[in-house]
Design an enzyme around this catalytic site. Structure first.
Site, PDB file in Angstrom:
ATOM      1  N   LYS A   6      37.801  43.695  25.491  1.00 23.36           N
ATOM      2  CA  LYS A   6      37.996  44.396  26.768  1.00 23.36           C
ATOM      3  C   LYS A   6      39.182  45.352  26.681  1.00 23.36           C
ATOM      4  CE  LYS A   6      38.659  41.753  30.495  1.00 23.36           C
ATOM      5  NZ  LYS A   6      39.934  42.041  31.170  1.00 23.36           N
ATOM      6  N   SER A   7      40.292  44.879  26.146  1.00 17.52           N
ATOM      7  CA  SER A   7      41.499  45.720  26.078  1.00 17.52           C
ATOM      8  C   SER A   7      41.234  46.971  25.242  1.00 17.52           C
ATOM      9  CB  SER A   7      42.643  44.935  25.420  1.00 17.52           C
ATOM     10  OG  SER A   7      43.015  43.865  26.234  1.00 17.52           O
ATOM     11  N   ARG A  13      46.081  31.678  38.527  1.00 16.72           N
ATOM     12  CA  ARG A  13      45.374  30.807  37.574  1.00 16.72           C
ATOM     13  C   ARG A  13      46.043  29.454  37.411  1.00 16.72           C
ATOM     14  NH1 ARG A  13      43.452  35.319  33.139  1.00 16.72           N
ATOM     15  NH2 ARG A  13      41.654  35.962  34.372  1.00 16.72           N
ATOM     16  N   ASP A  70      45.594  35.115  28.492  1.00 11.91           N
ATOM     17  CA  ASP A  70      44.319  34.955  29.204  1.00 11.91           C
ATOM     18  C   ASP A  70      43.594  33.660  28.833  1.00 11.91           C
ATOM     19  OD1 ASP A  70      44.659  37.378  30.507  1.00 11.91           O
ATOM     20  OD2 ASP A  70      43.618  38.521  28.949  1.00 11.91           O
ATOM     21  N   LYS A  86      47.408  36.910  37.915  1.00 11.80           N
ATOM     22  CA  LYS A  86      46.198  37.404  37.229  1.00 11.80           C
ATOM     23  C   LYS A  86      45.085  37.604  38.267  1.00 11.80           C
ATOM     24  CE  LYS A  86      47.984  37.666  33.215  1.00 11.80           C
ATOM     25  NZ  LYS A  86      48.189  38.996  32.637  1.00 11.80           N
ATOM     26  N   ARG A 115      40.903  51.146  26.422  1.00  9.29           N
ATOM     27  CA  ARG A 115      41.768  52.144  25.768  1.00  9.29           C
ATOM     28  C   ARG A 115      40.948  53.204  25.036  1.00  9.29           C
ATOM     29  NH1 ARG A 115      44.477  47.492  26.630  1.00  9.29           N
ATOM     30  NH2 ARG A 115      46.771  47.440  26.591  1.00  9.29           N
TER      31      ARG A 115
HETATM   32  C1  S3P Z   1      45.880  43.284  29.015  1.00 11.97           C
HETATM   33  C2  S3P Z   1      47.099  42.701  29.140  1.00 11.97           C
HETATM   34  C3  S3P Z   1      47.323  41.403  29.786  1.00 11.97           C
HETATM   35  C4  S3P Z   1      46.022  40.613  29.933  1.00 11.97           C
HETATM   36  C5  S3P Z   1      44.889  41.467  30.420  1.00 11.97           C
HETATM   37  C6  S3P Z   1      44.644  42.615  29.457  1.00 11.97           C
HETATM   38  C7  S3P Z   1      45.778  44.610  28.369  1.00 11.97           C
HETATM   39  O1  S3P Z   1      47.865  41.622  31.064  1.00 11.97           O
HETATM   40  O2  S3P Z   1      46.204  39.532  30.825  1.00 11.97           O
HETATM   41  O3  S3P Z   1      43.710  40.716  30.543  1.00 11.97           O
HETATM   42  O4  S3P Z   1      44.665  45.027  28.000  1.00 11.97           O
HETATM   43  O5  S3P Z   1      46.817  45.270  28.210  1.00 11.97           O
HETATM   44  P1  S3P Z   1      49.469  41.770  31.280  1.00 11.97           P
HETATM   45  O6  S3P Z   1      49.890  42.906  30.471  1.00 11.97           O
HETATM   46  O7  S3P Z   1      49.641  42.047  32.745  1.00 11.97           O
HETATM   47  O8  S3P Z   1      50.049  40.453  30.865  1.00 11.97           O
END
Ligand code: S3P
Length: 445
Positions: free
Chosen positions: A25-26, A355, A324, A351, A30
């Site tokens: 997902k991240s 959670r 996560d 979150k 991006r």
């Molecule tokens: C993410 C960073 C995390 C994570 C989120 C995805 C990202 O959040 O919990 O699911 O893609 O940069 P935080 O940066 O707020 O901890």
């Protein structure tokens, strides 16, 4: 408003087979955002087609880029070039996604355009001041609700100034928002992080041609700097399978006697693998095979066999690398022998849901003994026997709470129901189909 989709998960036998977990997902968010501000075409293989990422794709189109899925499942983004994002004629709807919202707010902040951001009921509760404060220092302006929450209007500027900013919370989203604003800002923008958080933004920016450096400071903190206004060139991206999504079939296979599950091509960026280190410490039999590099990101094929897990103490400094994964770790801990203590969980409270509270309440309902510490720790007392289950667990619009309790239901004496599995589609479309394909028994009710 999505229609609630209650699901029930019942005890299963051994899990077996190969499971292709959807894209990270991240990295998916991006790749669409950087592709949109690059020159030329970015070709994305394995993009996660979950609701969260589809909201990013739709927003990039409203900002002037082309982003389309080909019949071959490959996504192609035609970028507008850095500084070229157009003012959207409509509100940018981020759905359930904090990552989409925070990163995109940073990206548009250094463009001379005004954008209105909104999200669903969960996202509109989440704190945004953590990104708007540093971006204001750079010269963008914001009008939001209290705490800077969405709906929020961003008045961007092409006269932003670079800053050096020490993160008050360990957050890759905040780091990335500042770096993405710094991208179209003349000069060098620096973010200092005391604890290393996921570095997908840095890795991908380098892949697109930007100069991004990481320096270790005297106190051990990391200084991440981006040199503004580079020429970004469209690239080919291969998105690894998401280690955060893989966590669910991995834990399920560990918990069910006789199981053996194979997961090819899972992202193994060391800033994301805290859960895997933790599970191995608890006694998990996980093979990390064929380790390799895939377009700048490390990946491996995982082979997971049922294991008897033991409770351990998970140190606070591991939290950023598994932020996560605590809900599913708590499910594993509930089935382990002995006590598991998870330290430093304050960020879990902001979150998609709180959670810490949702996990503690759900486990308690399922007959598991838990304590939440005043220091935001979570203690789970496992007995080495299946938890009772037999409860309906509230999910509060949170995909990971839903998936974690469905995994726990596979290992409980009585079935576990979740009140709403609809949000699973934000990050793991076809979770139920893939899990049932391995031998799970998850059904709509
Ligand atoms: C993410 C960073 C995390 C994570 C989120 C995805 C990202 O959040 O919990 O699911 O893609 O940069 P935080 O940066 O707020 O901890």
């Amino acid at each position: 408003m999505m229609q609630a989709k209650p699901l029930r998960s019942s005890s299963t036998g051994a899990l077996a087979g190969t499971v292709r977990v959807p894209g990270d997902k991240s990295i998916s968010h991006r790749s669409l955002m950087l592709g949109a501000v690059a020159v030329g075409e970015t070709v994305i293989h394995g993009l996660l087609e979950g609701e969260d990422v589809l909201h990013t794709a739709a927003s990039m189109r409203l900002l002037g880029a082309q982003a389309e899925r080909g019949a071959d499942g490959v996504w192609r983004v035609r970028g507008v070039g850095l500084g070229g994002l157009a003012e959207p004629a409509q509100v940018l709807d981020m759905g359930n996604s904090g990552t989409a919202a925070r990163l995109l707010i940073g990206l548009v902040a250094s463009h001379p355009i005004t954008c209105v951001f909104t999200g669903d009921a969960s996202l509109n509760k989440r704190p945004m001041a953590r990104v708007t404060n540093p971006l204001e220092q750079m010269g963008a302006r914001f009008v939001g609700r209290s705490g800077g929450r969405l709906p929020l209007t961003v008045v961007g500027s092409d006269q932003t100034v670079p800053i050096t900013y020490r993160l008050p919370v360990a957050s890759a989203q905040v780091k990335s928002a500042i770096i993405l604003c710094g991208l179209n800002t003349a000069g060098t923008t620096t973010v200092i992080e005391a604890e290393p958080t996921r570095d997908h933004t840095e890795l991908m920016l380098r892949h697109f041609g930007a100069t991004v450096t990481t320096e270790v400071m005297e106190d051990g903190a990391l200084a991440v700097s981006v040199v503004g206004q580079p020429e970004l060139t469209g690239r080919e991206i291969f998105v690894p399978a998401d280690p955060s999504s893989a966590a669910f079939p991995v834990v399920a296979a560990l918990l069910r006697p006789g199981s053996e599950v194979f997961l090819p091509g899972v992202g193994m960026n060391p800033r994301r693998t805290g859960l895997y280190d933790t599970l191995v410490e608890m006694g998990a039999d996980i093979g990390f095979e064929n380790r390799r590099d895939q377009a700048g990101e490390p990946v491996a094929d995982l082979r997971v066999r049922h294991s008897s897990l033991k409770g351990i103490v998970v140190p606070a400094d591991r939290a950023p690398s598994m932020i996560d994964e605590y809900p599913v770790l708590a499910a594993a801990a509930a089935c382990a022998e002995g006590t598991t203590v998870m330290l430093g969980l304050k960020e879990l409270r902001v979150k998609e849901s709180d959670r810490l509270a949702m996990v503690a309440d759900g486990l308690t309902k399922c007959g598991v003994k838990v304590e939440v510490g005043a220091d935001d720790s979570l203690t789970v007392h496992g007995t080495g026997k299946p938890p009772q289950g037999g409860a309906t667990v509230a999910t509060a619009m949170d995909h990971r709470i839903a998936m974690s309790f469905l995994v726990l239901g596979m290992a409980s004496a009585d079935p576990i129901q979740v009140d709403d599995g609809a949000f699973i589609d934000t990050s793991f479309p076809d979770f139920v189909g893939l899990m049932n394909g391995l031998g799970a028994n998850i059904k709509g009710i």
